[in-house]
Design an enzyme around this catalytic site. Structure first.
Site, PDB file in Angstrom:
ATOM      1  N   SER A  65       0.995  -1.125   0.021  1.00 20.92           N
ATOM      2  CA  SER A  65      -0.101   0.013   0.089  1.00 20.92           C
ATOM      3  C   SER A  65       1.045   1.278  -0.041  1.00 20.92           C
ATOM      4  CB  SER A  65      -0.933   0.143   1.056  1.00 20.92           C
ATOM      5  OG  SER A  65      -2.102   0.985   0.828  1.00 20.92           O
ATOM      6  N   HIS A  70       3.963  14.524   6.007  1.00 18.40           N
ATOM      7  CA  HIS A  70       3.923  15.940   5.627  1.00 18.40           C
ATOM      8  C   HIS A  70       4.311  16.647   6.877  1.00 18.40           C
ATOM      9  CE1 HIS A  70       2.787  19.258   3.004  1.00 18.40           C
ATOM     10  NE2 HIS A  70       2.486  19.973   4.235  1.00 18.40           N
ATOM     11  N   CYS A  85      -1.378  -3.725   3.669  1.00 13.58           N
ATOM     12  CA  CYS A  85      -2.720  -4.610   3.551  1.00 13.58           C
ATOM     13  C   CYS A  85      -1.910  -5.942   3.548  1.00 13.58           C
ATOM     14  CB  CYS A  85      -3.455  -4.364   2.308  1.00 13.58           C
ATOM     15  SG  CYS A  85      -2.721  -3.871   0.844  1.00 13.58           S
TER      16      CYS A  85
END
Length: 129
Positions: A65, A70, A85
């Site tokens: 995934s 940020h 996943c």
């Protein structure tokens, strides 16, 4: 194929300002932590903002995934999103906690995801305690 995933959302305040502006150190850390945790990095990118706080944003596309981050150095804040996943993300979560250290305020939540009804996963990793 089983579609169970684990999604951890991080809000870290009190992180070192210089670190949150350093795109090279951050990106190397996340890349190394992903590899040592056994994840497969397909591609990655990062961007250093030159105006408005000099934050950094980055993304790792994984076969399992993704991981994104940020930073807001002017607020000593970083948000991190780790979604995997097929397997737990405990190993990378523990690395993140160690990297940002004791001086930071760490708030994270891990959710179990997939085709079964989603619910908060209380899987007992040391990260989310």
């Amino acid at each position: 194929m089983e579609d169970v995933g684990f999604h951890t959302l991080w809000d870290i305040t009190g992180a070192n300002t210089a670190l949150l502006r350093d795109e090279q150190v951050l990106h190397r850390f996340f890349y190394s932590a992903l590899l040592s945790s056994g994840f497969t990095v397909i591609d990655d990118l990062m961007h250093k903002f030159e105006l408005g706080g000099e934050g950094v944003t980055g993304l790792f596309l994984l076969s399992e995934s993704h991981l994104s981050y940020h930073t807001y150095p002017e607020n000593n804040y970083i948000s991190i999103d780790v979604y995997t996943c097929g397997r737990s993300n405990d190993a990378i979560n523990n690395d993140i906690r160690r990297f940002f250290g004791e001086q930071a305020n760490i708030n994270c939540q891990t959710f179990r995801r997939g085709s079964c009804p989603p619910r908060r996963e209380e899987h007992g990793c040391e990260t989310c305690r």
